[in-house]
Design an enzyme around this catalytic site. Structure first.
Site, PDB file in Angstrom:
ATOM      1  N   SER A  43      45.178  87.594  46.043  1.00 36.90           N
ATOM      2  CA  SER A  43      45.570  87.011  44.754  1.00 36.90           C
ATOM      3  C   SER A  43      47.008  86.487  44.771  1.00 36.90           C
ATOM      4  O   SER A  43      47.319  85.493  44.110  1.00 36.90           O
ATOM      5  CB  SER A  43      45.394  88.047  43.646  1.00 36.90           C
ATOM      6  OG  SER A  43      46.242  89.168  43.879  1.00 36.90           O
ATOM      7  N   THR A  44      47.891  87.112  45.522  1.00 42.47           N
ATOM      8  CA  THR A  44      49.280  86.610  45.580  1.00 42.47           C
ATOM      9  C   THR A  44      49.322  85.313  46.381  1.00 42.47           C
ATOM     10  O   THR A  44      49.976  84.341  46.017  1.00 42.47           O
ATOM     11  CB  THR A  44      50.220  87.662  46.208  1.00 42.47           C
ATOM     12  OG1 THR A  44      49.972  88.937  45.587  1.00 42.47           O
ATOM     13  CG2 THR A  44      51.679  87.279  46.057  1.00 42.47           C
ATOM     14  N   ASP A 103      51.329  85.728  53.904  1.00 40.91           N
ATOM     15  CA  ASP A 103      50.177  86.572  53.612  1.00 40.91           C
ATOM     16  C   ASP A 103      50.579  87.666  52.631  1.00 40.91           C
ATOM     17  O   ASP A 103      51.763  87.905  52.387  1.00 40.91           O
ATOM     18  CB  ASP A 103      49.667  87.193  54.937  1.00 40.91           C
ATOM     19  CG  ASP A 103      48.210  87.604  54.874  1.00 40.91           C
ATOM     20  OD1 ASP A 103      47.642  87.909  55.943  1.00 40.91           O
ATOM     21  OD2 ASP A 103      47.632  87.622  53.752  1.00 40.91           O
ATOM     22  N   GLU A 152      43.142  87.588  59.353  1.00 42.21           N
ATOM     23  CA  GLU A 152      44.554  87.641  58.957  1.00 42.21           C
ATOM     24  C   GLU A 152      45.394  88.089  60.149  1.00 42.21           C
ATOM     25  O   GLU A 152      46.430  87.507  60.451  1.00 42.21           O
ATOM     26  CB  GLU A 152      44.744  88.605  57.785  1.00 42.21           C
ATOM     27  CG  GLU A 152      44.213  88.065  56.465  1.00 42.21           C
ATOM     28  CD  GLU A 152      44.282  89.088  55.356  1.00 42.21           C
ATOM     29  OE1 GLU A 152      44.100  90.284  55.631  1.00 42.21           O
ATOM     30  OE2 GLU A 152      44.524  88.684  54.204  1.00 42.21           O
TER      31      GLU A 152
HETATM   32  O1  DER Z   1      43.304  91.922  52.203  1.00 41.35           O
HETATM   33  C1  DER Z   1      44.565  91.706  52.251  1.00 41.35           C
HETATM   34  O2  DER Z   1      45.317  92.270  53.084  1.00 41.35           O
HETATM   35  C2  DER Z   1      45.147  90.754  51.244  1.00 41.35           C
HETATM   36  O3  DER Z   1      46.330  90.212  51.725  1.00 41.35           O
HETATM   37  C3  DER Z   1      45.289  91.416  49.870  1.00 41.35           C
HETATM   38  O4  DER Z   1      44.789  92.713  49.828  1.00 41.35           O
HETATM   39  C4  DER Z   1      46.674  91.343  49.252  1.00 41.35           C
HETATM   40  O5  DER Z   1      46.635  91.881  47.938  1.00 41.35           O
HETATM   41  P1  DER Z   1      46.854  90.954  46.630  1.00 41.35           P
HETATM   42  O6  DER Z   1      45.513  90.391  46.267  1.00 41.35           O
HETATM   43  O7  DER Z   1      47.408  91.911  45.615  1.00 41.35           O
HETATM   44  O8  DER Z   1      47.821  89.837  46.996  1.00 41.35           O
END
Ligand code: DER
Length: 222
Positions: A28-29, A81, A103
């Site tokens: 989401s970020t 990320d 990732e």
């Molecule tokens: O899966 C992950 O590692 C994503 O980067 C995610 O979990 C990051 O969290 P967010 O949705 O609060 O940005």
């Protein structure tokens, strides 16, 4: 919370320069980062993105961000990320979204990895958030048993009432270690288990962590 995520996403996009190959994370970020990056591409920024999930690829395409894969890029200049937890050594616990394998493949190649989080992700020790571990579906029950011997109760991730299948066709086990005192050793021990594809422990990989909180951005560097 979204305001802080948006703030840090907009700050990170400033690090992207013309001609770069950019690793596009997931979550989401990162969604806010992609929206800001899409605006800069509309204004003429010339970059190409390597997405870490089908979800990110779909959104990037909708936003007009040019995409590539490893068959036509030489390397990654910068990756941006998210993370589920960040410890004081900038070690990360990731995989909440289920995209940890791609990732990690993208993030580890990047000359510079920038992690964008809000203050809720900052912890003293990793492990409050269950650790995602991607495993091969064949014999996953036996892999689960071997993982459990490290002191957790692995849960097979479900999504909409079905077993979650990663972009790579694998299963995810979420492991409630509660506190991980030596994340580097735990990662190495887990990776040595047959059936384990990858863990959500990203050790010594982040170069920069940008933290959005109270309308400001703190920047931590390795
Ligand atoms: O899966 C992950 O590692 C994503 O980067 C995610 O979990 C990051 O969290 P967010 O949705 O609060 O940005």
């Amino acid at each position: 919370m979204d305001a802080n995520k948006k703030l840090v996403a907009n700050e990170a996009v400033k690090e992207i320069k013309d001609g770069m190959t950019v690793g596009l994370g997931s979550g989401s970020t990162v969604k806010f980062m992609l929206e800001a990056l899409g605006e800069r591409v509309k204004e003429g920024l010339e970059i190409v993105g390597v997405p870490t999930s089908h979800q990110t690829a779909k959104l990037a395409k909708e936003l007009g961000i040019p995409l590539a894969d490893f068959s036509n890029v030489d390397g990654i200049d910068i990756a941006i990320d998210g993370a589920d937890e960040v410890d004081p050594h900038l070690n990360l616990l990731k995989g909440g979204g289920g995209y940890l394998v791609r990732e990690k493949i993208v993030d580890i190649l990047a000359k510079r990895l920038i992690i964008i989080v809000d203050e809720t992700k900052i912890v003293d020790y990793l492990g409050t958030y269950s650790l995602p571990i991607e495993v091969v579906p064949f014999g996953w029950e036996t892999t689960r048993s071997r993982i459990a011997e490290f002191g957790c109760a692995p849960q097979l991730r479900q999504k909409d009432g079905e077993v979650f299948i990663s972009d790579n066709g694998n299963y995810l086990l979420d492991c409630d270690f509660k506190i991980i005192h030596d994340p580097a050793k735990l990662h190495d021990d887990l990776k040595a288990l047959v059936g384990v594809v990858e863990t959500g422990l990203f050790i010594n990989m982040a170069d920069v962590v940008m933290i959005g909180h109270a309308g400001m951005v703190d920047v931590l560097t390795k």
